[in-house]
Design a protein around this motif. Structure first.
Motif, PDB file in Angstrom:
ATOM      1  N   SER A  72      38.111  24.451 -58.849  1.00 59.34           N
ATOM      2  CA  SER A  72      39.159  24.993 -57.987  1.00 59.34           C
ATOM      3  C   SER A  72      39.843  26.188 -58.643  1.00 59.34           C
ATOM      4  O   SER A  72      39.735  26.412 -59.852  1.00 59.34           O
ATOM      5  CB  SER A  72      40.199  23.915 -57.691  1.00 59.34           C
ATOM      6  N   ASP A  74      43.569  27.319 -59.261  1.00 60.71           N
ATOM      7  CA  ASP A  74      44.903  26.720 -59.239  1.00 60.71           C
ATOM      8  C   ASP A  74      45.975  27.737 -59.616  1.00 60.71           C
ATOM      9  O   ASP A  74      45.758  28.612 -60.464  1.00 60.71           O
ATOM     10  CB  ASP A  74      44.972  25.543 -60.217  1.00 60.71           C
ATOM     11  N   SER A  75      47.145  27.590 -59.006  1.00 57.35           N
ATOM     12  CA  SER A  75      48.282  28.448 -59.328  1.00 57.35           C
ATOM     13  C   SER A  75      49.566  27.754 -58.906  1.00 57.35           C
ATOM     14  O   SER A  75      49.537  26.746 -58.192  1.00 57.35           O
ATOM     15  CB  SER A  75      48.165  29.803 -58.625  1.00 57.35           C
ATOM     16  N   SER A  77      53.133  28.045 -56.820  1.00 59.74           N
ATOM     17  CA  SER A  77      53.635  28.776 -55.660  1.00 59.74           C
ATOM     18  C   SER A  77      54.620  29.858 -56.080  1.00 59.74           C
ATOM     19  O   SER A  77      55.547  29.624 -56.864  1.00 59.74           O
ATOM     20  CB  SER A  77      54.316  27.806 -54.686  1.00 59.74           C
ATOM     21  N   ARG A 162      35.953  26.099 -48.445  1.00 61.40           N
ATOM     22  CA  ARG A 162      37.096  25.942 -49.348  1.00 61.40           C
ATOM     23  C   ARG A 162      38.354  26.338 -48.567  1.00 61.40           C
ATOM     24  O   ARG A 162      38.343  27.282 -47.784  1.00 61.40           O
ATOM     25  CB  ARG A 162      36.972  26.860 -50.560  1.00 61.40           C
ATOM     26  N   SER A 164      42.940  26.542 -48.978  1.00 64.72           N
ATOM     27  CA  SER A 164      44.077  26.500 -49.889  1.00 64.72           C
ATOM     28  C   SER A 164      44.975  25.328 -49.511  1.00 64.72           C
ATOM     29  O   SER A 164      45.368  25.180 -48.350  1.00 64.72           O
ATOM     30  CB  SER A 164      44.864  27.808 -49.824  1.00 64.72           C
ATOM     31  N   THR A 166      48.434  22.821 -50.801  1.00 65.84           N
ATOM     32  CA  THR A 166      49.628  22.784 -51.645  1.00 65.84           C
ATOM     33  C   THR A 166      50.152  21.361 -51.732  1.00 65.84           C
ATOM     34  O   THR A 166      50.001  20.575 -50.789  1.00 65.84           O
ATOM     35  CB  THR A 166      50.741  23.693 -51.094  1.00 65.84           C
ATOM     36  N   ASN A 177      49.399  25.166 -55.918  1.00 66.78           N
ATOM     37  CA  ASN A 177      48.440  25.715 -54.967  1.00 66.78           C
ATOM     38  C   ASN A 177      47.041  25.486 -55.529  1.00 66.78           C
ATOM     39  O   ASN A 177      46.770  25.842 -56.685  1.00 66.78           O
ATOM     40  CB  ASN A 177      48.647  27.225 -54.771  1.00 66.78           C
ATOM     41  N   ARG A 178      46.166  24.903 -54.739  1.00 67.36           N
ATOM     42  CA  ARG A 178      44.789  24.662 -55.184  1.00 67.36           C
ATOM     43  C   ARG A 178      43.814  25.073 -54.081  1.00 67.36           C
ATOM     44  O   ARG A 178      43.904  24.566 -52.954  1.00 67.36           O
ATOM     45  CB  ARG A 178      44.590  23.205 -55.570  1.00 67.36           C
ATOM     46  N   ARG A 179      42.914  25.996 -54.415  1.00 67.46           N
ATOM     47  CA  ARG A 179      41.869  26.385 -53.467  1.00 67.46           C
ATOM     48  C   ARG A 179      40.592  25.640 -53.837  1.00 67.46           C
ATOM     49  O   ARG A 179      39.992  25.877 -54.892  1.00 67.46           O
ATOM     50  CB  ARG A 179      41.635  27.898 -53.496  1.00 67.46           C
ATOM     51  N   GLN A 180      40.192  24.717 -52.957  1.00 69.29           N
ATOM     52  CA  GLN A 180      39.075  23.833 -53.249  1.00 69.29           C
ATOM     53  C   GLN A 180      38.553  23.244 -51.937  1.00 69.29           C
ATOM     54  O   GLN A 180      39.216  23.325 -50.896  1.00 69.29           O
ATOM     55  CB  GLN A 180      39.528  22.719 -54.205  1.00 69.29           C
TER      56      GLN A 180
END
Length: 256
Positions: A72, A74-75, A77, A162, A164, A166, A177-180
């Motif tokens: 993923s 990850d960041s 917000s 994929r 996004s 939260t 935030n995770r894009r997966q």
């Protein structure tokens, strides 16, 4: 309250607990691992995500198909007032280790033939709802091809992108935030996630005791017959037990 489990429902073993669960819940797995009717009718239930992930990883390794890893992005917000400070305090490597309920993991290991469960509503008109189970049929770079095995669109082929996502559990001072891909392998699932599922074979793994009101009832009521339920209770010393705790808040019952 302590509950005595009937002997015919118990799994007793001195060997590997997960192996014993798999043999009882998924008999003849090596020959039937790709059959939709076989997979959709059975599951192993456990109390925590950590135990569920351990079982799913064990069973995924049994598949004879190639494995693919998806990581993923990850960041934290940016809407957080202290965003700049948070990015210093919580580096990407730390964010990658975080997991939450109903949330995909940073490292997703998949194989063709593995059953997966959606963790979000993607398109209800196409049967892609939170809790829908599918079987992976192809692993692309940006999408996963799968066939639906539960719900209103059984047999339909679909593509999962994929997205996004939260989340902010109460004990985190930030929003993750995770894009997966919004999925989890689902040979095993948590008791709470199994609500709404109807299964003919259930293996209940109580390595850790149930911890909320009615959780044990939810677990045993997923199965359609007494014959299809097997329970493995692991004591603190690693031995197999025959008794487990059932959590009941009498205040709830009195208010009905």
């Amino acid at each position: 309250m302590t509950v005595q489990i009937p002997n015919e429902m118990l799994i007793q073993t001195t060997g590997n607990k997960i192996e014993a669960l798999v043999q009882n819940t998924y008999p003849d797995f090596q020959n039937r691992f790709s059959e939709p009717d076989y997979l959709k009718e059975r599951a192993i239930l456990a109390t925590t995500n950590e135990i569920v992930d351990e079982i799913n990883n064990y069973m995924t390794k049994l598949l004879p198909t190639p494995e693919r890893e998806y990581l993923s992005a990850d960041s934290i917000s940016k809407c957080l007032d202290t965003y700049n400070d948070a990015t210093i305090l919580y580096p990407i490597e730390y964010l990658n280790t975080l997991n939450a309920n109903n949330f995909p993991t940073h490292r997703l290991l998949l194989k063709i033939g593995a059953p997966i469960m959606l963790l979000r509503n993607l398109n209800q008109s196409l049967g892609l709802c939170n809790g829908t189970r599918l079987i992976v049929t192809n692993l692309g770079d940006n999408v996963i091809e799968a066939v639906i095995i539960t719900g209103t669109h059984i047999g339909h082929k679909t593509y999962i992108p994929r997205i996004s996502l939260t989340t902010k559990p109460a004990h985190w001072p930030f929003t993750l935030n995770r894009r997966q891909f919004p999925i989890k392998v689902c040979y095993a699932m948590t008791i709470n996630k199994s609500q709404g599922q109807t299964l003919s074979n259930v293996g209940l793994y109580l390595k850790k005791q149930v911890f909320t009101h009615g959780q044990l009832y939810v677990a045993v009521s997923r199965v359609t017959s007494r014959k299809g339920l097997k329970i493995l209770i692991e004591n603190e010393d690693g031995s197999c037990g025959s008794q487990t705790q059932n959590i009941i808040y009498s205040e709830i019952l009195k208010s009905i």
